[in-house]
Structures are given as C-alpha cells and as structure tokens.
Design an enzyme around this catalytic site. Structure first.
Site, PDB file in Angstrom:
ATOM      1  N   ASP A 479      38.551 -50.287  28.110  1.00 50.15           N
ATOM      2  CA  ASP A 479      37.292 -48.822  28.093  1.00 50.15           C
ATOM      3  C   ASP A 479      37.399 -48.462  26.596  1.00 50.15           C
ATOM      4  O   ASP A 479      38.475 -48.907  25.668  1.00 50.15           O
ATOM      5  CB  ASP A 479      37.923 -48.135  28.909  1.00 50.15           C
ATOM      6  CG  ASP A 479      36.828 -47.060  29.442  1.00 50.15           C
ATOM      7  OD1 ASP A 479      35.566 -46.877  28.652  1.00 50.15           O
ATOM      8  OD2 ASP A 479      36.995 -46.338  30.400  1.00 50.15           O
ATOM      9  N   MET A 480      36.529 -47.479  26.216  1.00 47.60           N
ATOM     10  CA  MET A 480      36.748 -46.951  24.909  1.00 47.60           C
ATOM     11  C   MET A 480      35.681 -45.695  24.981  1.00 47.60           C
ATOM     12  O   MET A 480      34.676 -45.649  25.179  1.00 47.60           O
ATOM     13  CB  MET A 480      35.970 -47.883  23.821  1.00 47.60           C
ATOM     14  CG  MET A 480      36.114 -47.507  22.479  1.00 47.60           C
ATOM     15  SD  MET A 480      35.207 -46.232  21.845  1.00 47.60           S
ATOM     16  CE  MET A 480      35.631 -46.526  20.129  1.00 47.60           C
ATOM     17  N   ASN A 481      36.485 -44.410  25.211  1.00 41.91           N
ATOM     18  CA  ASN A 481      35.529 -43.333  25.571  1.00 41.91           C
ATOM     19  C   ASN A 481      35.402 -42.175  24.365  1.00 41.91           C
ATOM     20  O   ASN A 481      35.443 -40.983  24.965  1.00 41.91           O
ATOM     21  CB  ASN A 481      36.394 -42.619  26.863  1.00 41.91           C
ATOM     22  CG  ASN A 481      36.196 -43.501  27.999  1.00 41.91           C
ATOM     23  OD1 ASN A 481      35.053 -43.746  28.477  1.00 41.91           O
ATOM     24  ND2 ASN A 481      37.256 -44.026  28.480  1.00 41.91           N
ATOM     25  N   CYS A 527      33.858 -51.933  28.150  1.00 42.55           N
ATOM     26  CA  CYS A 527      33.403 -50.730  28.753  1.00 42.55           C
ATOM     27  C   CYS A 527      33.350 -49.772  27.656  1.00 42.55           C
ATOM     28  O   CYS A 527      34.409 -49.622  26.980  1.00 42.55           O
ATOM     29  CB  CYS A 527      34.228 -50.356  29.855  1.00 42.55           C
ATOM     30  SG  CYS A 527      33.638 -48.763  30.620  1.00 42.55           S
ATOM     31  N   ASP A 535      27.003 -54.579  23.570  1.00 41.81           N
ATOM     32  CA  ASP A 535      26.433 -55.372  22.452  1.00 41.81           C
ATOM     33  C   ASP A 535      26.939 -56.863  22.407  1.00 41.81           C
ATOM     34  O   ASP A 535      27.851 -57.192  23.143  1.00 41.81           O
ATOM     35  CB  ASP A 535      26.828 -54.761  21.148  1.00 41.81           C
ATOM     36  CG  ASP A 535      28.035 -54.431  20.803  1.00 41.81           C
ATOM     37  OD1 ASP A 535      28.643 -55.705  20.496  1.00 41.81           O
ATOM     38  OD2 ASP A 535      28.559 -53.493  20.829  1.00 41.81           O
ATOM     39  N   GLU A 615      27.803 -49.335  57.462  1.00 34.79           N
ATOM     40  CA  GLU A 615      27.963 -49.764  56.115  1.00 34.79           C
ATOM     41  C   GLU A 615      28.796 -50.655  55.672  1.00 34.79           C
ATOM     42  O   GLU A 615      28.576 -51.670  54.882  1.00 34.79           O
ATOM     43  CB  GLU A 615      28.357 -48.564  55.381  1.00 34.79           C
ATOM     44  CG  GLU A 615      27.151 -47.362  55.312  1.00 34.79           C
ATOM     45  CD  GLU A 615      27.613 -46.361  54.624  1.00 34.79           C
ATOM     46  OE1 GLU A 615      26.830 -45.344  54.070  1.00 34.79           O
ATOM     47  OE2 GLU A 615      28.724 -45.770  54.778  1.00 34.79           O
TER      48      GLU A 615
HETATM   49  C1  DGJ Z   1      34.764 -44.354  31.610  1.00 31.69           C
HETATM   50  C2  DGJ Z   1      34.475 -45.357  32.241  1.00 31.69           C
HETATM   51  O1  DGJ Z   1      33.234 -45.901  32.153  1.00 31.69           O
HETATM   52  C3  DGJ Z   1      34.960 -45.287  33.835  1.00 31.69           C
HETATM   53  O2  DGJ Z   1      34.208 -46.337  34.904  1.00 31.69           O
HETATM   54  C4  DGJ Z   1      36.025 -45.103  34.137  1.00 31.69           C
HETATM   55  O3  DGJ Z   1      37.047 -46.233  33.902  1.00 31.69           O
HETATM   56  C5  DGJ Z   1      36.739 -44.124  33.343  1.00 31.69           C
HETATM   57  N1  DGJ Z   1      36.254 -44.112  31.906  1.00 31.69           N
HETATM   58  C6  DGJ Z   1      38.070 -43.686  33.289  1.00 31.69           C
HETATM   59  O4  DGJ Z   1      38.751 -42.909  32.577  1.00 31.69           O
END
Ligand code: DGJ
Length: 730
Positions: A479-481, A527, A535, A615
């Site tokens: 991930d990279m937020n 992510c 990309d 479900e």
């Molecule tokens: C952003 C991701 O897109 C989510 O799916 C999740 O992993 C969160 N970060 C966790 O902090």
C-alpha cells in the site's frame, strides 16, 4: 522483418500485423515523423507540407528557403530552443548555460529481440517475438547524443519507445526534460482525446473531448501516477466507436510524476508528448554518463477502441506482468480491512477464516494494524515488527492455524511510509523526506521514507523478508497512502535535488525487484489508497492492483469501465463488500456486487460471520462462478457494450479466445416506471458458429447475435444484474 530501412533515403518503416510507423531523416539530418496508421507500403512523406508561415524560424542551412522550418514539420523527437515553438520532447542546459537542443540524425542499428532498460520496468519479449531499432541523433553543438529506441512486437500490434541520453563530452550537461514519447500526427484532421481523471475512491473516470488548439494536459505532480490522472491516453477520430474508426493509444511504464501533453498547432497538426513530468525532473549527466527514460507503449487500431484495448490487455498481461501469478489463477481472497479495520485480534481473524474456508475462499489477508503500535492510522508505520499482544501470539502461530483450515495467508505493508510516532522515525529522522528548516507536510498523519537511499531500501528489504520468512505468507498487499511533496534528500548536493523524484521511483523499483526475485511464490498486489498508483510500471512487479477503495458496485462500474481501456481484468483487484456500502451508503443486491467483482481479480472485503445464510449461499455461487468463468474473464477478450453516453444500464462481455463461449453481464443502473426493456449489443462471436443463449435457450448464429444484439424480456429492477451465457452448439 518488422523493421525495414532504405539506407539511401534514410527511411525507416516499422510494421506490425495491422499498423505501420514511418520516419525519415532528410538531407539536413532532421528526423521527420511520416506516418502511424494502417499499413500503406509506401513512403508517406508526400503528405508533408512546407508552408511559408510567418514567425516560423528557418534552419540556417536551408539558406533562403522560408518554407523549411522545424516549427511546421512533424518531428520524430523534438529538441528545444532552435525554432520549433511547440512543446518539446527534451531540453538540456549546457556548460555555458545555453538551453538549446538541435537533434540531427547520426546512425541506426537493428537487432533481434527487445531492448530492456536496467532499473526500470519494460515490455519483455523473446528474440522471435520482437525487434529493436535504435536511431541515434546528436545535438549539433554539444556532445549530447540521444538514442531513440523502438521495440516492435508485430503480432501484438505494439511499438515501445524509450530514449537514451549520453554525454559524450567533457563537461556536465543537465537534462531538464526527457520525454519517452513524441508523436507528431501530420495527417491534419481533428482528433478526440480520451483520458482518465478522478480522485481518491473515484479513479480513472473516462473523459472524451475534441482536441482544441493549444495544449491540453493530463499529468501528475504527486510523486505517484495518482488517482487524479492516469499515465495513459487515447487519440481517436471523432467518429471512432468501440468497433470502428482509427485510434492510437499510449501508456507509460512509470509509477511517479508524469506529463502527457497534446498540442494542436497553428496548422492543425497534433503533437503528443509523454514522459517524466519536467517540473519534477532534472538529471545531471557527467561526462560519459547515460540516462534512460521510462518506456512508453504505443498501439494503433483501425477498428475502434475495443481492438485497441485488446492490444493493451495482451501486452500488459503477457509481456509486462511477471512471476508465478502472471498467468496463474489468482486466489480468491478475503481481506480484513472493511471487516474489522484496526479492531481485531487472533480470534476475530480466525472466525472470519473459518467461515471463508467453509465457503471456498482461498486466502485470508490481514490488512493494516498487525505491527508496531497501530490501533489507528496515527502511528506505527515503519515498525514492521509483529504486535504479538494484539494477535495473542506469534504471526507464525496465527498463520499455522489459518493454513490448517485450508486457507493461504496474506499480509499488508505500507513500506514507503513512516509515522512520526514510531521507533523507526525516532531512530532515523533523516530517512524521511522533508526540507531542512521547513515543517514537513503530513498526509494521513504520515511522512515518506527516502527510497532513493540504499540504507532505507536495505532496512525495508530486511524487515519484509524477515516477516516473509517468519511465517508461511503467500501474498503481500503493498500500500502507499499519500502523495509526495517536500522533496529533499540528505544524500544529494543542492544542484541535484531535482533528481530525487525519479531516484525515489528507481529505489522503489529496486526494492520491489529484489523482493519479487527472492520470494517468487509470493503474490504482490499493488495499492495506493486503492488505485492511486494503478499503472503499468507497478504491474511489472505486482500482477494485480487494488483498483479502488470504493467497493460500491455502482461506482465501481465507472471505475472499472475506465480501467478497462488499458488494463486487463486480471490486474484489477475487485471485492464484494457489505451494504450499506462503507463509502457511499448505497444498498445494492449481493448478487450484483458479485457480478461486478467478477470483472476483476475477485475477492471479499467483509466479515462472513455477519451475513445471512442466503448471502452465504450466494457467496458459494459466486466462488463457483469465478472458477467457471475464469478462463473467459482472465484469458478471453473483453468488450465494453455500453459507453460514455448515459444509459440506464451498463453491460460488458467476455468472449473466449476460441470463440466457443461468451459471458455477458448487465447491471441496471437507473430505474423508471413502466420500464423499457434492456437492449444490448453482443460482440465478438464467430459469425458462422451457432450459439445457445442461456436466457431462453434460443440458438442463433454468431452473425445474428453480433448484428442484432440481445433484448432482455425480463425487467431488471434498479441495481439488479444478470449474467447471460452464449455457448457454441455443434
Ligand atoms: C488503503 C487501502 O486502499 C485499503 O484497502 C486499506 O488497506 C487501508 N489503506 C489500510 O490502511
């Protein structure tokens, strides 16, 4: 031979199955672009016009010829500052401070196989599948050479481009712009451009507009390819549709800041330039140094957008994605994020795993919160040590219990980040990206690690590989937020700070290369808050990417629609989540959520203990459907059946490569009283084969289905979906 050269005329032709690309160096050594379109078998230079346009500079060597101007002719790779006033492909500052770049033809080479670019992702192909052409240009007054590299994959209708700069002189040269692709379309005429814009949780929305005079741009200055724009673009004839008309597409194999510019000039000529964003780029070439640009990939279709997408899907799936999972069936995973967020312990996870195993899911993914001090998003990033208190024991013990239930185990990392409240930051504040004397910009409370540093890469390699060795882990969500700013590194001198954005990406790629090589059995999923770094560069290391943090099935229709122009289904992480949806509050049928997620690399994002028995039965059906349709969805050809025009439903179709069957999905997006029947196109069936439709058992020829389409006689309520199969009848 896909590459042919007429030596005397210095004429180059690159041919693929359905396209031809031509260029020619004239008597002044100016390399002109002549053609990119259908195969024509003749020199298209006759199309070029040499008008005497006021205020267009003339080449000195052309004497009094006012009609010979770099400003009016299609150029293969536009230099800067010498009389072409359109957007340039490259610019450089020389030792004397001058900024000109006047590029002239010097030599060429052709060889079997496809060039590669050390340190950067690139299309790969065997010697039988590709040829490489290199054309070297040289600046008239400096010792800078510019080698244009073309990889031709004829069967795939793909041409790749990258540029190698070399300083052959004795003083430094500073590159200020180094685009991967410059494409002048001399045919005049008008084009539409299609680009993909958006925001967090609404990525890759499609916009198509007519080109206007002047410059239009799609770019990112965020240090990542970004949610906001995507490094991919299509130029198409105004009447181009999914199944007819000419179009050219290009994408970059790059995950950092980029710039795509299109200029329509005074003569209605169109120039496309794509590559590193010059505002966040600079590179000092010491004597003998070289610099290679990221790669751009081009394709042309004379039969509309669907065929263009098929070219891109094939090259990405078969010649960019790599590793054990490149073509292998992807595990159906259940991710803990929307099920538990930060609030979990081993028991909660094991309960989810137990239900998942009983239902046919393949893997449990433990998302954010398992390490360091991390019960919310304010702390802990960088401390990649298992929080055994939270898990009531070791990670290994938890993974063993999950594996004993028959599930694989995956885990989340956000390696590029550091929280100020972390042991890592306390020990190594100098590892974070921030400018001395300024307060750093926080985003999601976190800072970035300087991935250009080898000690940072080594730390992350050591921590991630230690976790992978500690327990039997089959998958990493990388991930990279946040977006990147405050660019500064303690390792570079003041006059080279501008190199950091690209060096960061090179560091990221080096780390990913090391980990994916040393742990080949681990599936890496990219992510960035969903699809903020969706990309082809990331796809070289991670064959799938979490497409969006938005799991709302109806919003996903637009997001996955936009993604489908370039990116194959196998790359698109797509999960079924609970309702009301956590991002939008919308309630959609469970069945529909499954149908939408089946148009991606499939999984779940929920606590299966909290859903009804009915479900759960649907989950079983969806899991079975994922296996039944896998060869269609992942290996077949994808068709968009509805488009940008607002309709009250959306539909898409997968057709098996041997055209023996097809799966068509329709989702009703808008309901009205006294509803009209849905009528959809059907595409790609073999004209002379007979197909049975699963709806009513009717058998008709592929030609009939393709021509007449399908009318649904049953009424779909709002947000309902339906799957329709076409099966060949002997
Ligand atoms: C952003 C991701 O897109 C989510 O799916 C999740 O992993 C969160 N970060 C966790 O902090």
């Amino acid at each position: 031979m896909s590459i042919t050269v007429t030596e005397k005329e210095r004429f180059f032709s690159l041919k693929t199955a359905n396209s031809e690309y031509q260029m020619q160096a004239d008597s002044y050594g100016v390399l002109k672009h002549l053609w990119y379109g259908k195969i024509v078998h003749q020199n298209m230079g006759y199309l070029l016009e040499y008008p005497d346009v006021g205020f267009a500079g003339n080449l000195y060597e052309a004497g009094n010829q006012r009609t010979y101007s770099l400003n009016t002719m299609p150029l293969e790779y536009a230099g800067a500052g010498v009389g072409d006033f359109r957007i340039c492909a490259a610019s450089a500052v020389h030792a004397d401070g001058s900024r000109a770049l006047d590029l002239r033809y010097e030599r060429y080479t052709i060889r079997k196989g496809k060039y590669n670019i050390p340190g950067l992702p690139a299309v790969y192909a065997s010697d039988n599948e590709a040829e490489t052409l290199e054309i070297t240009l040289r600046d008239t007054a400096s010792s800078l050479s510019v080698t244009l590299r073309y990889g031709v994959l004829p069967e795939l209708d793909i041409i790749t481009r990258s540029v190698l700069f070399q300083n052959n002189g004795t003083t430094p040269i500073v590159l200020q712009k180094a685009a991967s692709l410059c494409l002048d379309l001399p045919q005049g005429g008008s084009w539409d451009w299609i680009h993909f814009h958006g925001r967090h949780a609404m990525e890759r929305l499609t916009e198509r507009t007519a080109l206007m005079h002047g410059i239009q741009e799609s770019s990112s200055t965020r240090g990542t390819s970004s949610h906001q724009q995507n490094p991919s673009v299509i130029l198409c004839e105004p009447d181009c549709t999914e199944n007819s008309g000419a179009c050219i597409g290009a994408f970059l194999l790059y995950s950092g800041s980029f710039q795509t510019q299109i200029e329509v000039d005074q003569l209605r000529q169109t120039r496309l330039v794509m590559g590193l964003h010059p505002d966040l780029f600079q590179w000092t070439l010491q004597p003998n140094d070289t610099f290679a640009t990221p790669e751009a990939v081009l394709s042309y279709s004379s039969n509309g957008l669907a065929q263009l997408s098929h070219h891109f899907h094939q090259v990405i799936r078969e010649h960019i994605c790599r590793g054990t999972y490149q073509l292998a069936e992807r595990p159906i995973l259940i991710n803990s994020w929307e099920a538990a967020y930060f609030d979990f312990d081993d028991q909660k996870l094991l309960k989810i795993a137990k239900e998942a195993a009983a239902i046919g899911v393949d893997m449990l993914v433990l998302d954010d919160g398992w390490f360091g001090k991390r019960d919310d998003d304010c702390s802990g990033l960088g401390d990649w040590f298992v929080n055994e208190k939270k898990l009531n024991g070791s990670l290994c013990h938890l993974v063993e219990q999950v594996r004993a239930m028959g599930l694989k185990f995956g885990i989340w990392f956000e390696p590029e980040m550091v929280s100020e409240d972390s042991d890592l930051y306390r020990a190594h504040p100098e590892w974070s990206i921030q400018i001395p004397g300024r307060k750093p910009t926080r985003s999601r409370y976190q800072l970035l690690l300087d991935l250009s540093r080898s000690d940072v890469q080594d730390y992350l390699y050591e921590r991630i590989s230690a976790i992978l060795k500690e327990a039997d882990i089959s998958y990493i969500k990388w991930d990279m937020n946040r977006s990147i700013c405050d660019w500064y590194t303690t390792l570079l001198p003041a006059d080279q700070q501008g190199e950091l954005p690209h060096r960061y990406i090179l560091g990221l790629y080096a780390l990913l290369e090391r980990l994916t090589t040393d742990f080949p059995e681990v599936l890496f999923e990219g992510c960035s808050g969903g699809g903020g770094r969706f990309d082809a560069g990331m796809l070289y290391y991670c064959p799938q990417i979490w497409c969006s943090d938005n799991t709302d099935a109806i919003n996903r229709l637009s997001i996955q629609y936009g993604s489908s122009f370039f990116y194959p289904i196998s790359t698109v992480g797509s999960h079924v989540s609970v309702c009301p949806n956590h991002q939008t509050g919308r309630v959609t049928p469970f069945w529909t959520r499954g149908d939408v997620a089946l148009a991606g690399s499939f999984g779940y994002e929920m606590d299966l203990n909290k859903i009804s028995d009915e479900e759960k039965e649907m989950v079983k059906e969806q899991v079975a459907a994922m296996h039944t349709y896998y060869d269609l969805t992942h290996e077949g050809l994808y068709y968009r059946l509805t488009g940008l025009k607002k309709q009250d439903f959306m539909a898409w179709e997968f057709v098996a490569k041997d055209q023996s069957r097809a799966l068509l999905t329709i989702v009703k997006t808008d309901a009205e009283g006294n509803m009209l029947p849905v009528h959809t196109k059907v595409c790609g069936l073999a004209e002379n084969k007979l197909y049975r439709c699963s709806l009513d058992g009717e058998i008709r020829s592929g030609r009939t289905w393709n021509c007449a389409g399908l009318t649904l006689h049953q009424v779909l309520k709002e947000y309902e979906s339906i799957r329709v199969e076409f099966t060949e009848v002997e």
